[in-house]
Motif scaffolding. Sequence first.
Motif, PDB file in Angstrom:
ATOM      1  N   UNK A  38       0.820  -1.207   0.000  1.00 41.36           N
ATOM      2  CA  UNK A  38       0.000   0.000   0.000  1.00 41.36           C
ATOM      3  C   UNK A  38       0.854   1.257   0.000  1.00 41.36           C
ATOM      4  N   UNK A  39       0.262   2.344  -0.523  1.00 43.81           N
ATOM      5  CA  UNK A  39       0.916   3.645  -0.465  1.00 43.81           C
ATOM      6  C   UNK A  39       0.327   4.510   0.634  1.00 43.81           C
ATOM      7  N   UNK A  40      -0.626   3.971   1.397  1.00 48.54           N
ATOM      8  CA  UNK A  40      -1.219   4.719   2.498  1.00 48.54           C
ATOM      9  C   UNK A  40      -0.940   3.978   3.805  1.00 48.54           C
ATOM     10  N   UNK A  41      -1.098   4.674   4.912  1.00 45.96           N
ATOM     11  CA  UNK A  41      -0.787   4.102   6.221  1.00 45.96           C
ATOM     12  C   UNK A  41      -1.992   4.064   7.148  1.00 45.96           C
ATOM     13  N   UNK A  42      -3.107   4.666   6.748  1.00 50.22           N
ATOM     14  CA  UNK A  42      -4.295   4.742   7.597  1.00 50.22           C
ATOM     15  C   UNK A  42      -5.429   3.946   6.949  1.00 50.22           C
ATOM     16  N   UNK A  43      -6.117   3.053   7.687  1.00 55.47           N
ATOM     17  CA  UNK A  43      -7.278   2.349   7.123  1.00 55.47           C
ATOM     18  C   UNK A  43      -8.310   3.353   6.607  1.00 55.47           C
ATOM     19  N   UNK A  44      -8.745   3.166   5.365  1.00 57.30           N
ATOM     20  CA  UNK A  44      -9.602   4.154   4.702  1.00 57.30           C
ATOM     21  C   UNK A  44     -10.733   3.464   3.962  1.00 57.30           C
ATOM     22  N   UNK A  45     -11.966   3.985   4.078  1.00 53.87           N
ATOM     23  CA  UNK A  45     -13.085   3.400   3.314  1.00 53.87           C
ATOM     24  C   UNK A  45     -12.789   3.456   1.815  1.00 53.87           C
ATOM     25  N   UNK A  46     -13.325   2.493   1.067  1.00 53.80           N
ATOM     26  CA  UNK A  46     -13.152   2.501  -0.384  1.00 53.80           C
ATOM     27  C   UNK A  46     -14.512   2.308  -1.057  1.00 53.80           C
ATOM     28  N   UNK A  47     -14.524   2.518  -2.363  1.00 50.17           N
ATOM     29  CA  UNK A  47     -15.768   2.366  -3.129  1.00 50.17           C
ATOM     30  C   UNK A  47     -16.455   3.673  -3.440  1.00 50.17           C
ATOM     31  N   UNK A  48     -15.810   4.800  -3.128  1.00 50.05           N
ATOM     32  CA  UNK A  48     -16.436   6.100  -3.378  1.00 50.05           C
ATOM     33  C   UNK A  48     -16.599   6.426  -4.847  1.00 50.05           C
ATOM     34  N   UNK A  49     -15.861   5.729  -5.703  1.00 52.11           N
ATOM     35  CA  UNK A  49     -15.978   5.984  -7.135  1.00 52.11           C
ATOM     36  C   UNK A  49     -17.353   5.686  -7.695  1.00 52.11           C
ATOM     37  N   UNK A 150      -5.447   2.955 -15.746  1.00 50.93           N
ATOM     38  CA  UNK A 150      -6.045   3.916 -14.813  1.00 50.93           C
ATOM     39  C   UNK A 150      -6.215   3.284 -13.436  1.00 50.93           C
ATOM     40  N   UNK A 151      -6.528   1.995 -13.428  1.00 50.62           N
ATOM     41  CA  UNK A 151      -6.621   1.280 -12.158  1.00 50.62           C
ATOM     42  C   UNK A 151      -5.252   1.210 -11.490  1.00 50.62           C
ATOM     43  N   UNK A 152      -4.213   0.926 -12.283  1.00 51.65           N
ATOM     44  CA  UNK A 152      -2.853   0.862 -11.735  1.00 51.65           C
ATOM     45  C   UNK A 152      -2.408   2.203 -11.150  1.00 51.65           C
ATOM     46  N   UNK A 153      -2.813   3.285 -11.799  1.00 52.24           N
ATOM     47  CA  UNK A 153      -2.333   4.613 -11.402  1.00 52.24           C
ATOM     48  C   UNK A 153      -3.131   5.224 -10.253  1.00 52.24           C
ATOM     49  N   UNK A 154      -4.205   4.577  -9.857  1.00 49.81           N
ATOM     50  CA  UNK A 154      -5.006   5.075  -8.738  1.00 49.81           C
ATOM     51  C   UNK A 154      -4.417   4.535  -7.442  1.00 49.81           C
ATOM     52  N   UNK A 155      -3.226   5.068  -7.079  1.00 44.86           N
ATOM     53  CA  UNK A 155      -2.523   4.521  -5.939  1.00 44.86           C
ATOM     54  C   UNK A 155      -2.192   5.501  -4.829  1.00 44.86           C
ATOM     55  N   UNK A 156      -2.369   6.789  -5.076  1.00 47.88           N
ATOM     56  CA  UNK A 156      -2.184   7.779  -4.017  1.00 47.88           C
ATOM     57  C   UNK A 156      -3.358   8.742  -4.050  1.00 47.88           C
ATOM     58  N   UNK A 157      -3.542   9.469  -2.972  1.00 49.53           N
ATOM     59  CA  UNK A 157      -4.723  10.307  -2.798  1.00 49.53           C
ATOM     60  C   UNK A 157      -4.856  11.358  -3.905  1.00 49.53           C
ATOM     61  N   UNK A 274       4.629   6.387  -7.173  1.00 42.91           N
ATOM     62  CA  UNK A 274       4.709   5.765  -5.855  1.00 42.91           C
ATOM     63  C   UNK A 274       6.094   5.933  -5.241  1.00 42.91           C
ATOM     64  N   UNK A 275       7.132   5.756  -6.054  1.00 37.61           N
ATOM     65  CA  UNK A 275       8.484   6.026  -5.563  1.00 37.61           C
ATOM     66  C   UNK A 275       8.602   7.490  -5.135  1.00 37.61           C
ATOM     67  N   UNK A 276       8.039   8.389  -5.950  1.00 41.01           N
ATOM     68  CA  UNK A 276       8.131   9.821  -5.647  1.00 41.01           C
ATOM     69  C   UNK A 276       7.397  10.156  -4.351  1.00 41.01           C
ATOM     70  N   UNK A 277       6.222   9.565  -4.145  1.00 45.81           N
ATOM     71  CA  UNK A 277       5.456   9.877  -2.929  1.00 45.81           C
ATOM     72  C   UNK A 277       6.184   9.389  -1.683  1.00 45.81           C
ATOM     73  N   UNK A 278       6.896   8.259  -1.791  1.00 47.55           N
ATOM     74  CA  UNK A 278       7.667   7.780  -0.648  1.00 47.55           C
ATOM     75  C   UNK A 278       8.884   8.671  -0.408  1.00 47.55           C
ATOM     76  N   UNK A 279       9.478   9.155  -1.493  1.00 50.42           N
ATOM     77  CA  UNK A 279      10.644  10.034  -1.354  1.00 50.42           C
ATOM     78  C   UNK A 279      10.265  11.342  -0.668  1.00 50.42           C
ATOM     79  N   UNK A 280       9.087  11.890  -1.045  1.00 50.05           N
ATOM     80  CA  UNK A 280       8.654  13.162  -0.456  1.00 50.05           C
ATOM     81  C   UNK A 280       7.913  12.963   0.861  1.00 50.05           C
ATOM     82  N   UNK A 281       7.518  11.725   1.148  1.00 56.49           N
ATOM     83  CA  UNK A 281       6.870  11.439   2.421  1.00 56.49           C
ATOM     84  C   UNK A 281       5.409  11.808   2.485  1.00 56.49           C
ATOM     85  N   UNK A 282       4.848  12.344   1.392  1.00 58.85           N
ATOM     86  CA  UNK A 282       3.436  12.739   1.373  1.00 58.85           C
ATOM     87  C   UNK A 282       2.883  12.545  -0.034  1.00 58.85           C
TER      88      UNK A 282
END
Length: 336
Positions: A38-49, A150-157, A274-282
Motif C-alpha cells: 500500500x501507499x497509504x498508512x491509515x485504514x480508509x473506506x473505499x468504493x467512493x468511485x 487507470x486502475x494501476x495509477x489510482x494509488x495515491x490520494x 509511488x516512488x516519488x510519494x515515498x521520497x517526499x513522504x506525502x
Amino acid sequence: MTYWYILPLVALASLLLTAVLRQYALRRSIIDIPNARSSHTVPTPRGGGVAIVLTFALSLLVMAALQLVPIAESLAFLGSGLLIAVIGFMDDHGHIAARWRLVGHFIAAIWALFWMQGLPSITVFGFSLSLGWFGHLLATLYLVWMLNLYNFMDGIDGIASLEAICACIGLSIIYFLSGHEALIWTPLLLAMAVIGFLYWNFPPARIFMGDAGSGFLGIILGVLSIQAAWVGSEFFFAWLIMLGVFVVDATFTLGRRLARGDKAYEAHRSHAYQFASRQFGRHLPITLSIGVINVVWLLPLALCVTLLGMDGALGVVVAYAPLLLLAVKYKAGMRE
C-alpha cells in the motif's frame, strides 16, 4: 450552453453521494487496510468511485434526453462504463479472478467500439492510416489497456481524480476554441462528477475511489478519445497528450516489470509516482505536481496540435519525452 446549470448540480450530487457511500463503507467495514504493497498508512473506506459512476450516468441520460448527446454515443459510454463499474464493484466487495475480469474488460471495449463504429483512419506524421479490422483490434486492446492503467495509477490520494479533471476540462477548452461545442458536454459532465468526489479524495483522502471508479474513468476517457478521433486525428492525439502522465508511467512500469519476468497482475508499489510519494513522504506534492504538469506542459502542447497545426504524433513524442525521463528518474518499474 443553455443547460449549463446542470454542471454544478452534477458536482453537488457527486459530493453528497460520496458522503453517503463513505458512511455505507464504514458501516459495512469496506475498508482498505494498509499492507506492504500500500501507499497509504491509515485504514480508509473505499468504493467512493460509485458516486462518479452514478452521477455521470444519470446526467448523461439527461443530456441524451435533451438531444445534446447522440444516443449511439450515450450507449457506448454507458454500456461499457457500467459493465466495468459493476465488475470493479464486485471485486471491491470480494474477489473476481483476473481472467474473468479481463473477459469483462474486452466485452466492454467491444461494446463501446460497436456503437462508435470502431477506429477511424488516423493521420500519423502526415500519413493517413486506415487499418480496417486490424485497427478495430488495436482499438480494443487500447481501451482495455486504458482502463487497466487507470486502475494501476489510482494509488495515491487524489491522483486519478485530478488527472481526469485536467484531461476533461482541457479537452473541453480545446473543443470550444476549435468550434466543436457539441463535444463539450460529455467530458464536462465527467469532470463535474469527479470534482464532487475529489472533495473527499483530496490528500489526505477520507475515501478511496476503488476499482469501480478507477476502471470506469479509464474506459470512459478511452472512449472519449475514440469519439474525438472521428472528428479529427489531432483531437485523438490531444487526449493522448493530456493523459500522458498516466500512459507513460503505467506503460513504462509494466514494460520493465514484464522484462524482468514479473507477473503483470501482481500488486506492487513500483510506479514512478509511488516512488516519488515515498521520497517526499506525502501524497499531496505528487498529486499537485501532476496537475501542474498537465496545465503547464501538456495542455499547451495539446493546443498546439489542435489549433496551431502541429503534427499530432509529433506532439505526443514531444509531450512524452520529459515524462519518460521522469519515469526513469523516479525508478518506475524497479524493485523496491
